[in-house]
Scaffold this active site. Structure first.
Site, PDB file in Angstrom:
ATOM      1  N   GLN A  17      33.505   5.895  25.253  1.00  0.00           N
ATOM      2  CA  GLN A  17      33.099   4.502  25.462  1.00  0.00           C
ATOM      3  C   GLN A  17      31.601   4.340  25.688  1.00  0.00           C
ATOM      4  O   GLN A  17      31.079   3.235  25.559  1.00  0.00           O
ATOM      5  CB  GLN A  17      33.876   3.905  26.641  1.00  0.00           C
ATOM      6  CG  GLN A  17      35.371   3.802  26.354  1.00  0.00           C
ATOM      7  CD  GLN A  17      36.163   3.287  27.537  1.00  0.00           C
ATOM      8  OE1 GLN A  17      36.630   4.068  28.359  1.00  0.00           O
ATOM      9  NE2 GLN A  17      36.331   1.987  27.637  1.00  0.00           N
ATOM     10  N   HIS A 111      40.205  11.579  28.319  1.00  0.00           N
ATOM     11  CA  HIS A 111      40.197  10.122  28.478  1.00  0.00           C
ATOM     12  C   HIS A 111      40.449   9.510  27.098  1.00  0.00           C
ATOM     13  O   HIS A 111      39.528   9.080  26.407  1.00  0.00           O
ATOM     14  CB  HIS A 111      38.879   9.644  29.085  1.00  0.00           C
ATOM     15  CG  HIS A 111      38.953   8.255  29.653  1.00  0.00           C
ATOM     16  ND1 HIS A 111      38.643   7.944  30.962  1.00  0.00           N
ATOM     17  CD2 HIS A 111      39.317   7.078  29.095  1.00  0.00           C
ATOM     18  CE1 HIS A 111      38.807   6.648  31.174  1.00  0.00           C
ATOM     19  NE2 HIS A 111      39.220   6.095  30.050  1.00  0.00           N
ATOM     20  N   ASN A 155      43.524  11.007  31.973  1.00  0.00           N
ATOM     21  CA  ASN A 155      43.306   9.632  32.418  1.00  0.00           C
ATOM     22  C   ASN A 155      44.506   8.758  32.078  1.00  0.00           C
ATOM     23  O   ASN A 155      44.959   8.733  30.931  1.00  0.00           O
ATOM     24  CB  ASN A 155      42.068   9.047  31.721  1.00  0.00           C
ATOM     25  CG  ASN A 155      41.815   7.614  32.151  1.00  0.00           C
ATOM     26  OD1 ASN A 155      41.525   7.361  33.320  1.00  0.00           O
ATOM     27  ND2 ASN A 155      41.973   6.673  31.236  1.00  0.00           N
ATOM     28  N   GLU A 156      44.984   8.052  33.065  1.00  0.00           N
ATOM     29  CA  GLU A 156      46.123   7.143  32.874  1.00  0.00           C
ATOM     30  C   GLU A 156      47.228   7.827  32.092  1.00  0.00           C
ATOM     31  O   GLU A 156      47.641   7.395  31.010  1.00  0.00           O
ATOM     32  CB  GLU A 156      45.677   5.832  32.215  1.00  0.00           C
ATOM     33  CG  GLU A 156      44.729   5.065  33.124  1.00  0.00           C
ATOM     34  CD  GLU A 156      44.488   3.613  32.717  1.00  0.00           C
ATOM     35  OE1 GLU A 156      44.745   3.269  31.558  1.00  0.00           O
ATOM     36  OE2 GLU A 156      44.046   2.835  33.577  1.00  0.00           O
TER      37      GLU A 156
HETATM   38  C1  BGC Z   1      40.887   2.800  30.893  1.00  0.00           C
HETATM   39  C2  BGC Z   1      39.463   2.478  30.474  1.00  0.00           C
HETATM   40  C3  BGC Z   1      39.399   1.040  30.027  1.00  0.00           C
HETATM   41  C4  BGC Z   1      39.783   0.160  31.191  1.00  0.00           C
HETATM   42  C5  BGC Z   1      39.653  -1.331  30.968  1.00  0.00           C
HETATM   43  C6  BGC Z   1      41.598   1.703  31.604  1.00  0.00           C
HETATM   44  O1  BGC Z   1      42.861   1.554  31.022  1.00  0.00           O
HETATM   45  O2  BGC Z   1      40.931   4.013  31.581  1.00  0.00           O
HETATM   46  O3  BGC Z   1      39.059   3.368  29.494  1.00  0.00           O
HETATM   47  O4  BGC Z   1      38.148   0.710  29.497  1.00  0.00           O
HETATM   48  O5  BGC Z   1      41.094   0.432  31.568  1.00  0.00           O
HETATM   49  O6  BGC Z   1      40.595  -1.829  30.088  1.00  0.00           O
END
Ligand code: BGC
Length: 431
Positions: A17, A111, A155-156
């Site tokens: 990003q 990520h 991540n998530e």
């Molecule tokens: C993610 C980010 C994303 C953010 C805002 C999260 O789901 O980890 O990469 O930019 O939310 O939507």
């Protein structure tokens, strides 16, 4: 309303990003498919690969003590088993830039993006993913792990599960874009992380997390390791069917991960809004009638963060780091109000015994918001898309002041004096 002495105050980014030119990733391919599922390509992003030292200097000058960034697998292992020393050297410099400013580096090993070769083989829909991801983590942690303050594996980790119904609809609505995506990937769209939900994803992802955690722990035993989860405040209409839908959702999207997080060092909580469940059994982030909405179309709901932390804590009893919380808005006043209200919720939860060790705002820079492109503005710091010039927003100064005071009862500084002092310290403008 003051926080413990070693409380983590940070801002986050993710490699794809912000770095720019992540050409060896599957996401880059998808952005350039014709037609594409992505609104626009990431191109140079924020040129953070070159400007990381200045960006970390801004973060430090604001008063934050932690920088969460991600290490890009597509750069570190551009082909299977071929590791790039130059890429690892780059991340070593990022880590050094943090420590030299008194900032703790918190690295995320995955990520959303994969190397092209991983996607070509089926990515997160393929059973080899766990061993492959763990091998990359082992190698990377062997070189860099000892210098990290925190490590986040995936991540998530549960976002593919949370998005699975939505992605079914996206695929059905845009068959031409799906076909173009599969052509450039050389694999079904489920290879790409955000589309991988269902078909055994949960087990594969948890296996990948556990192997990665063990690899990082072996290389760097003193570094706390955890996964991060997307956890929204969940609420259901009174109807039985809505309540049952909520329970089924949490059992599928949260519970399996909470179980594994019980044996991790921390759990990263990432919250943006509230998910509502209606009697038709659907989960929706669509706001209730009349609610204020953010640029993402989400309900403005800062109190969702504390609700998510309480849920995670009661399910796991694992220390929590808020690894993302933020709002996409053009109105920085709403961002300041959002941050303050979210932190009030965090403080209240802590007073009730929820073990929260830190708060990391998403995100440091206005950056590439995946399929939505550059339109949503989550950043504490603006980025001029033509010149790449950085502009510190008042919300950044406010969060820095809270961090320095380690307390919420600071004056909200909107004054040009405070802004220009931070800007002058690091040679950037303010707006
Ligand atoms: C993610 C980010 C994303 C953010 C805002 C999260 O789901 O980890 O990469 O930019 O939310 O939507």
């Amino acid at each position: 309303m003051s926080f413990p002495a070693d409380f983590v105050w940070g801002a986050a980014t993710a490699a794809h990003q912000v770095e720019g030119g992540n050409t060896n990733s599957d996401c880059w391919l998808l952005e350039h498919a014709k037609p594409s599922l992505f609104a626009e390509p990431s191109n140079d992003a924020c040129d953070h690969a070159a400007r990381y030292a200045d960006d970390i200097a801004v973060l430090a000058a604001l008063g934050l003590n932690t920088y969460r960034f991600s290490i890009e697998w597509a750069r570190v292992e551009p082909e299977e088993g071929a590791f790039s020393q130059a890429a690892l050297d780059h991340y070593k410099r990022v880590i050094d830039a943090c420590w030299s400013r008194g900032v703790r580096p918190m690295a995320t090993f995955h990520h959303f993006t994969n190397p092209r070769w991983v996607a070509r083989d089926g990515g997160w829909a393929d059973d080899r993913i766990a061993e492959r991801f763990a091998r990359y983590c082992e190698f990377t942690a062997g070189v860099l792990g000892g210098e990290l303050a925190y490590a986040c594996t995936i991540n998530e980790i549960n976002i593919p599960d949370a998005l699975s119904e939505l992605m079914q609809r996206v695929k059905a609505k845009h068959p031409d874009r799906k076909a173009a995506a599969e052509q450039v990937l050389g694999a079904p769209i489920e290879a790409f992380y955000l589309f991988a939900g269902g078909n055994g994803y949960t087990e594969r992802a948890l296996r990948a997390h556990m192997l990665a955690r063990d690899a990082i722990k072996t290389a760097a035993p003193h570094v706390p390791v955890g996964m991060t989860m997307s956890i929204q405040e969940c609420e259901a209409e009174p109807a039985d069917a809505a309540q049952a839908a909520l329970r089924a959702y949490k059992a599928r999207v949260y519970a399996p991960y909470y179980d594994v997080a019980k044996s991790d060092d921390f759990l990263g909580v990432q919250t943006y809004t509230r998910t509502l469940f209606s009697a038709d059994g659907k989960a929706s982030r669509r706001p209730p009638e009349g609610a204020e909405v953010t640029q993402m179309g989400y309900e403005y709901r800062p109190q969702a963060l504390a609700a998510a932390c309480r849920d995670a804590w009661s399910a796991t009893q694992t220390p929590i780091l808020v690894t993302e919380s933020g709002i996409a808005t053009k109105d920085d006043g709403r961002r300041r109000a959002f941050i303050r209200a979210a932190l009030e919720g965090v403080a209240a939860a802590m007073a009730d015994g929820v073990d929260i060790r830190g708060y990391v705002y998403w995100t440091l820079l206005d950056n590439y918001e995946w399929m939505s492109g550059y339109a949503p503005l989550f950043g504490l710091v603006g980025v001029d898309r033509r010149t790449m010039a950085r502009a510190i927003k008042p919300s950044a100064v406010m969060l820095g002041q809270i961090a320095r005071a380690n307390a919420l009862d600071v004056q909200t500084a909107e004054s040009d004096v405070a802004l220009s002092a931070v800007g002058a310290a690091v040679g950037v403008g303010s707006n």
